[in-house]
Design a protein around this motif. Structure first.
Motif, mmCIF file in Angstrom:
data_model
loop_
_atom_site.group_PDB
_atom_site.id
_atom_site.type_symbol
_atom_site.label_atom_id
_atom_site.label_comp_id
_atom_site.label_asym_id
_atom_site.label_seq_id
_atom_site.Cartn_x
_atom_site.Cartn_y
_atom_site.Cartn_z
ATOM 1 N N ASP A 75 1.215 0.045 -8.544
ATOM 2 C CA ASP A 75 2.373 -0.827 -8.745
ATOM 3 C C ASP A 75 2.374 -1.907 -7.661
ATOM 4 O O ASP A 75 2.361 -1.585 -6.472
ATOM 5 C CB ASP A 75 3.651 0.013 -8.663
ATOM 6 C CG ASP A 75 4.888 -0.744 -9.074
ATOM 7 O OD1 ASP A 75 5.125 -1.847 -8.554
ATOM 8 O OD2 ASP A 75 5.649 -0.222 -9.914
ATOM 9 N N ASP A 76 2.406 -3.158 -8.092
ATOM 10 C CA ASP A 76 2.398 -4.262 -7.128
ATOM 11 C C ASP A 76 3.569 -4.170 -6.154
ATOM 12 O O ASP A 76 3.423 -4.508 -4.976
ATOM 13 C CB ASP A 76 2.448 -5.609 -7.848
ATOM 14 C CG ASP A 76 1.158 -5.947 -8.570
ATOM 15 O OD1 ASP A 76 0.118 -5.305 -8.296
ATOM 16 O OD2 ASP A 76 1.184 -6.855 -9.429
ATOM 17 N N ALA A 77 4.716 -3.729 -6.623
ATOM 18 C CA ALA A 77 5.883 -3.610 -5.738
ATOM 19 C C ALA A 77 5.626 -2.587 -4.639
ATOM 20 O O ALA A 77 6.058 -2.781 -3.495
ATOM 21 C CB ALA A 77 7.124 -3.230 -6.545
ATOM 22 N N TRP A 78 4.916 -1.513 -4.972
ATOM 23 C CA TRP A 78 4.592 -0.505 -3.955
ATOM 24 C C TRP A 78 3.620 -1.073 -2.928
ATOM 25 O O TRP A 78 3.750 -0.830 -1.733
ATOM 26 C CB TRP A 78 3.993 0.738 -4.590
ATOM 27 C CG TRP A 78 4.880 1.447 -5.566
ATOM 28 C CD1 TRP A 78 6.220 1.258 -5.761
ATOM 29 C CD2 TRP A 78 4.482 2.448 -6.496
ATOM 30 N NE1 TRP A 78 6.666 2.085 -6.759
ATOM 31 C CE2 TRP A 78 5.632 2.825 -7.230
ATOM 32 C CE3 TRP A 78 3.270 3.039 -6.790
ATOM 33 C CZ2 TRP A 78 5.599 3.790 -8.225
ATOM 34 C CZ3 TRP A 78 3.234 4.007 -7.784
ATOM 35 C CH2 TRP A 78 4.388 4.372 -8.493
ATOM 36 N N VAL A 79 2.638 -1.830 -3.406
ATOM 37 C CA VAL A 79 1.672 -2.458 -2.495
ATOM 38 C C VAL A 79 2.410 -3.390 -1.541
ATOM 39 O O VAL A 79 2.206 -3.340 -0.316
ATOM 40 C CB VAL A 79 0.583 -3.237 -3.275
ATOM 41 C CG1 VAL A 79 -0.293 -4.039 -2.320
ATOM 42 C CG2 VAL A 79 -0.259 -2.292 -4.111
ATOM 43 N N PHE A 94 -2.763 5.670 -5.884
ATOM 44 C CA PHE A 94 -1.362 5.779 -6.278
ATOM 45 C C PHE A 94 -0.579 4.538 -5.874
ATOM 46 O O PHE A 94 0.141 3.954 -6.681
ATOM 47 C CB PHE A 94 -0.735 7.037 -5.668
ATOM 48 C CG PHE A 94 0.703 7.230 -6.050
ATOM 49 C CD1 PHE A 94 1.034 7.744 -7.289
ATOM 50 C CD2 PHE A 94 1.724 6.880 -5.181
ATOM 51 C CE1 PHE A 94 2.364 7.914 -7.660
ATOM 52 C CE2 PHE A 94 3.048 7.049 -5.532
ATOM 53 C CZ PHE A 94 3.367 7.563 -6.776
ATOM 54 N N ILE A 95 -0.731 4.125 -4.622
ATOM 55 C CA ILE A 95 0.004 2.947 -4.146
ATOM 56 C C ILE A 95 -0.397 1.715 -4.951
ATOM 57 O O ILE A 95 0.453 0.880 -5.293
ATOM 58 C CB ILE A 95 -0.234 2.735 -2.640
ATOM 59 C CG1 ILE A 95 0.419 3.877 -1.839
ATOM 60 C CG2 ILE A 95 0.315 1.381 -2.179
ATOM 61 C CD1 ILE A 95 0.066 3.892 -0.367
ATOM 62 N N LEU A 96 -1.675 1.611 -5.279
ATOM 63 C CA LEU A 96 -2.175 0.445 -6.008
ATOM 64 C C LEU A 96 -1.723 0.403 -7.467
ATOM 65 O O LEU A 96 -1.937 -0.609 -8.149
ATOM 66 C CB LEU A 96 -3.703 0.397 -5.930
ATOM 67 C CG LEU A 96 -4.258 0.031 -4.549
ATOM 68 C CD1 LEU A 96 -5.741 0.375 -4.463
ATOM 69 C CD2 LEU A 96 -4.006 -1.434 -4.241
#
Length: 94
Positions: free
Chosen positions: A60-64, A56-58
């Protein structure tokens, strides 16, 4: 960066804690997983569930970037951890 499963699970647990503290992303993650908040506690012991946290985190680059900045991890850590958990091996098509 190759990680042992224990180290990968520790990173994924940080990801779970990060999601649990994020009022915007937590409901999206729960909805995508079809999970309840009670399932989060049980999932913390399940390497496959922890892999889904990193998946899930991966997404979206912004989330990473936000996750890594907040936890002090290298930006490559979530992907390396995902690869070390069940279902995270790269598929070789040849």
């Amino acid at each position: 960066m190759n990680l042992e499963q224990d180290a990968a699970e520790a990173i994924a647990l940080k990801g779970l804690a990060w999601l649990a503290g994020n009022d915007e992303l937590l409901p999206i993650f729960l909805g995508a997983r079809g999970a309840s908040e009670a399932d989060l506690r049980a999932g913390a012991q399940d390497p496959e569930f922890l892999g889904s946290v990193l998946d899930f985190i991966l997404m979206d680059d912004a989330w990473v970037l936000a996750f890594c900045a907040e936890t002090g991890l290298a930006n490559s850590a979530p992907m390396a951890a995902r690869a070390a958990l069940p279902g995270g091996a790269q598929i070789h098509w040849t």
